[in-house]
Motif scaffolding. Structure first.
Motif, PDB file in Angstrom:
ATOM      1  N   TYR A 147       0.778   3.848  -3.058  1.00 49.02           N
ATOM      2  CA  TYR A 147       0.100   5.125  -2.910  1.00 49.02           C
ATOM      3  C   TYR A 147       0.991   6.272  -2.454  1.00 49.02           C
ATOM      4  O   TYR A 147       0.741   7.410  -2.809  1.00 49.02           O
ATOM      5  N   GLY A 175      -6.846   4.228  -6.229  1.00 51.43           N
ATOM      6  CA  GLY A 175      -6.331   2.933  -5.833  1.00 51.43           C
ATOM      7  C   GLY A 175      -5.022   2.581  -6.489  1.00 51.43           C
ATOM      8  O   GLY A 175      -4.616   1.448  -6.473  1.00 51.43           O
ATOM      9  N   ARG A 224      -2.553  -5.776  -2.359  1.00 51.52           N
ATOM     10  CA  ARG A 224      -3.218  -4.481  -2.496  1.00 51.52           C
ATOM     11  C   ARG A 224      -4.734  -4.645  -2.343  1.00 51.52           C
ATOM     12  O   ARG A 224      -5.384  -3.862  -1.654  1.00 51.52           O
ATOM     13  N   SER A 225      -5.277  -5.684  -2.958  1.00 51.84           N
ATOM     14  CA  SER A 225      -6.711  -5.934  -2.891  1.00 51.84           C
ATOM     15  C   SER A 225      -7.152  -6.252  -1.459  1.00 51.84           C
ATOM     16  O   SER A 225      -8.168  -5.731  -0.978  1.00 51.84           O
ATOM     17  N   MET A 231       0.825  -1.210   0.000  1.00 52.41           N
ATOM     18  CA  MET A 231       0.000   0.000   0.000  1.00 52.41           C
ATOM     19  C   MET A 231       0.859   1.260   0.000  1.00 52.41           C
ATOM     20  O   MET A 231       0.605   2.203  -0.744  1.00 52.41           O
ATOM     21  N   GLY A 249     -11.412  -0.464   3.527  1.00 50.24           N
ATOM     22  CA  GLY A 249     -12.638   0.015   2.895  1.00 50.24           C
ATOM     23  C   GLY A 249     -13.482   0.942   3.750  1.00 50.24           C
ATOM     24  O   GLY A 249     -13.926   1.989   3.282  1.00 50.24           O
ATOM     25  N   ARG A 297      -6.970  -3.070   0.611  1.00 50.96           N
ATOM     26  CA  ARG A 297      -8.084  -2.182   0.260  1.00 50.96           C
ATOM     27  C   ARG A 297      -9.373  -2.634   0.916  1.00 50.96           C
ATOM     28  O   ARG A 297     -10.156  -1.826   1.403  1.00 50.96           O
ATOM     29  N   LEU A 305      -9.947   3.106  -4.335  1.00 53.65           N
ATOM     30  CA  LEU A 305      -9.910   2.382  -3.069  1.00 53.65           C
ATOM     31  C   LEU A 305     -11.342   2.086  -2.668  1.00 53.65           C
ATOM     32  O   LEU A 305     -12.098   2.986  -2.382  1.00 53.65           O
ATOM     33  N   ALA A 317     -12.324   4.535   3.536  1.00 55.85           N
ATOM     34  CA  ALA A 317     -12.048   5.062   2.197  1.00 55.85           C
ATOM     35  C   ALA A 317     -12.291   6.565   2.107  1.00 55.85           C
ATOM     36  O   ALA A 317     -11.487   7.300   1.538  1.00 55.85           O
TER      37      ALA A 317
END
Length: 173
Positions: free
Chosen positions: A119, A166, A143-144, A115, A151, A147, A172, A154
């Motif tokens: 980012y 994202g 990453r998924s 992350m 969440g 996220r 994101l 966000a």
């Protein structure tokens, strides 16, 4: 420049270093030293945005320091007499920022690294995979998963400007 950028850099680099606060402070200081050297280099290429340059340099230095000191024992949790207030309490930040920092720091190390590299250091999936020595599909998986865990935050992440999207065009969510 130092007064303006120090708190922001420390906050971002703290996300990279997690519980290793001393390394975060060192990384920011090393970034400012590099900035000073760059400003005084008559042969150096001009820098268009010192803020972006400092951010990238500080994040990269933090990763290098964390990598070098990965086996070092942490002393941050040891009770010491006369210990001053927590540095996060001294910074003028919103409550939301503290929640975001805690949530990111609580991510497993591999997810946090992905992350931050995605980012904050703005690296591509391929660059992250190469840097971490893992497959690009593993980077996307980390990453998924991160996220998904982040969440609920966000909106705060976007408001704080930490994660506008994202990475690589993904929001994101």
């Amino acid at each position: 420049m130092y007064r303006e950028w120090y708190p922001r850099l420390l906050a971002r680099v703290s996300l990279v270093c997690g519980a290793q606060r001393a390394l975060a402070y060192d990384a920011v200081q090393e970034a400012f030293i590099a900035c000073w050297c760059r400003m005084n280099d008559p042969d150096g290429a001009p820098v268009r945005s010192w803020g972006a340059w400092l951010t990238t340099t500080a994040v990269r230095k933090a990763f290098d320091l964390c990598e070098r000191h990965s086996g070092t024992a942490l002393l941050d949790d040891i009770e010491r007499p006369g210990r001053g207030p927590d540095p996060a309490e001294l910074m003028d930040v919103k409550e939301g920022f503290l929640r975001v920092c805690a949530a990111i720091a609580d991510l497993p190390g591999s997810q946090r690294e992905v992350m931050v590299l995605s980012y904050l250091a703005d690296l591509s999936t391929a660059d992250i995979a190469e840097r971490l020595g893992i497959e690009a599909s593993t980077v996307r998986k980390h990453r998924s998963e991160a996220r998904r865990k982040l969440g609920p935050l966000a909106v705060e992440l976007k408001q704080l400007g930490l994660f506008g999207g994202g990475g690589e065009g993904e929001e994101l969510q």
